[in-house]
Design a protein around this motif. Structure first.
Motif, PDB file in Angstrom:
ATOM      1  N   GLU A 261      -6.148   1.199  15.243  1.00 49.64           N
ATOM      2  CA  GLU A 261      -6.110   1.503  16.670  1.00 49.64           C
ATOM      3  C   GLU A 261      -4.719   1.899  17.129  1.00 49.64           C
ATOM      4  OE1 GLU A 261      -7.708  -1.714  18.874  1.00 49.64           O
ATOM      5  OE2 GLU A 261      -9.721  -1.541  18.016  1.00 49.64           O
ATOM      6  N   ARG A 265      -3.903   5.334  19.110  1.00 49.34           N
ATOM      7  CA  ARG A 265      -3.240   5.378  20.418  1.00 49.34           C
ATOM      8  C   ARG A 265      -2.041   6.329  20.395  1.00 49.34           C
ATOM      9  NH1 ARG A 265      -4.408  -0.264  20.448  1.00 49.34           N
ATOM     10  NH2 ARG A 265      -2.339  -0.730  19.600  1.00 49.34           N
ATOM     11  N   ARG A 295     -15.071   3.209  13.584  1.00 50.48           N
ATOM     12  CA  ARG A 295     -13.870   4.023  13.744  1.00 50.48           C
ATOM     13  C   ARG A 295     -14.235   5.302  14.492  1.00 50.48           C
ATOM     14  NH1 ARG A 295     -15.131   4.999   8.217  1.00 50.48           N
ATOM     15  NH2 ARG A 295     -15.360   7.222   7.724  1.00 50.48           N
TER      16      ARG A 295
END
Length: 449
Positions: A261, A265, A295
């Motif tokens: 993650e 980002r 995912r």
């Protein structure tokens, strides 16, 4: 009647297949012929490119993709179609004679299971709308499937009732494409960009389609492929075209130590930074989670220069979300295995706390609260109403008219957009009470830059 394309694609000569008394075919944005530049480059491809006469063979990947519409493709098509219909209705009702929809990677129009894809869905909505059918200009392009798409459009019931005949091209999107659009003054345009992979999707293309009044862009960002190739030197040119050279260097350095993650980002932050750089003032993403895996596969990214378009798209995406928390906050994603909760911390309670702090010492209408505070946040107006009602009930804000003077709605006080909200000063801040200078004029709120 459907348009065929001459050997001078998209610049000037889009000719109808048969004679008709309908309105003359419209080139991009309905603004008349565009001539080739001195270098001889065609509109959607490199110099010397021409319409292919031979029917192209489908690749194995294409055959597999069009065998049956996936749930993700259905959700994507519904988001695009619903938003395209809403904006076309708003702009047409305001008196616009042409509202343009461009799809540069349009596909076949129909899957093997007989499900319609985005181009036919957009056209069908226009056919059934007495206002939009008079103003909508549609321009479709697909280098592999133009013939199939043209046949599907021709067979669509009621297609002859559209004032402007759909234009279908089969050119490859190339370096000359953004140059062409950059030279043109576009009518109000919604452009959808959904390439196979990421080749052709570039900063220059997004900028060229976004630059004019009431122009907006949606693009399907293949995060899975881009994420794998960010540091791949063999595709550096494509990555530079998308992110920009300096930003790509920064991103490559950043993602080297990141995964999961955190890496996503960083990639999305770089993407949004690029979109803002080319003129996108409002951005809203919709995440698609890969089936059978936790995912991300893609993001559908929308950008506009106007708050109203941003507001409407958030409404559309929120309704399309596969998960809604108990308090009504949407996930802004499609996941065939919806989560048990929103992992990003968004909630009505969190929103209420943010409002109390961020707007402390101000007085403004509900409409102004939403327009000022909701930018860059994945909330919709019903979330804001619920948060404000909770603050009012807790005595943390006051409203005019007060709750007792507003009619009830579903067991709660209603909250019209013109209700004025007073946010007390935070006891430690010493901030002065500030009244908002004006209420936005609704006459100037419709998709303006």
């Amino acid at each position: 009647m459907i348009l065929t394309v001459s050997v001078t694609p998209l610049y000037a000569y889009v000719t109808p297949a048969i004679t008709s008394s309908r309105a003359a075919p419209v080139v991009i944005a309905g603004l008349g012929p565009i001539r080739p530049d001195e270098g001889g480059a065609t509109a959607l491809g490199p110099p010397g490119a021409r319409r292919m006469k031979k029917k192209r063979k489908q690749t194995k990947k294409s055959k597999k993709f069009y065998a049956q519409q996936t749930a993700q493709s259905r959700v994507k098509a519904e988001i695009i179609t619903k938003y395209a219909a809403s904006r076309a209705t708003i702009i047409s009702s305001a008196g616009a004679t042409k509202v343009v929809y461009i799809d540069l990677w349009a596909g076949r129009g129909r899957y093997d299971d007989d499900t319609e894809s985005t181009p036919l869905m957009v056209l069908r909505r226009a056919i059934n709308d007495p206002v939009v059918k008079k103003s909508l200009v549609t321009i479709f392009n697909d280098k592999d499937h133009a013939d199939a798409l043209q046949a599907e459009i021709k067979a669509l019931p009621g297609i002859e009732t559209l004032t402007h005949e759909p234009a279908v091209y089969d050119m490859e999107v190339g370096a000359a494409t953004p140059e062409m659009f950059q030279k043109m003054k576009l009518a109000p345009t919604l452009a959808f960009l959904d390439p196979w992979g990421y080749a052709g999707l570039s900063r220059k293309l997004i900028r060229s389609l976004l630059k004019d009044w009431a122009c907006e862009v949606m693009f399907f960002f293949n995060f899975n492929r881009v994420n794998m190739d960010i540091t791949n030197e063999t595709v550096t040119a494509h990555m530079q075209a998308l992110f920009g050279s300096e930003r790509l260097l920064t991103l490559r350095a950043a993602v080297g130590e990141l995964s999961g993650e955190a890496r996503e980002r960083a990639v999305m932050a770089a993407l949004f930074e690029m979109v803002r750089e080319v003129g996108g003032q409002f951005i809203v993403p919709f995440r698609f989670v890969k089936d059978g895996a936790e995912r991300t596969s893609h993001h559908l990214v929308f950008t506009s220069k106007n708050f109203l378009g941003y507001k409407i798209m958030r409404d559309v995406m929120a309704k399309a979300s596969s998960y809604h928390a108990a308090d009504g906050v949407a996930s802004f994603e499609y996941n065939s295995m919806p989560p048990l909760f929103l992992a990003d911390g968004r909630s009505v309670e969190a929103l209420a706390e943010s409002l109390a702090v961020d707007l402390a010492g101000s007085v403004m209408t509900v409409e102004q609260v939403f327009e000022r505070h909701s930018r860059h946040r994945l909330y919709v107006m019903p979330n804001y109403r619920e948060a404000l009602l909770r603050l009012e009930k807790a005595g943390r804000v006051t409203m005019d008219p007060a709750a007792g003077d507003r009619r009830p709605y579903r067991g709660k006080p209603s909250l019209p957009e013109d209700v004025r909200v007073t946010f007390p000063r935070q006891p430690w801040s010493g901030a002065k009470m500030l009244a908002s200078r004006s209420t936005p004029d609704p006459r100037t709120s419709a998709l303006q830059t």
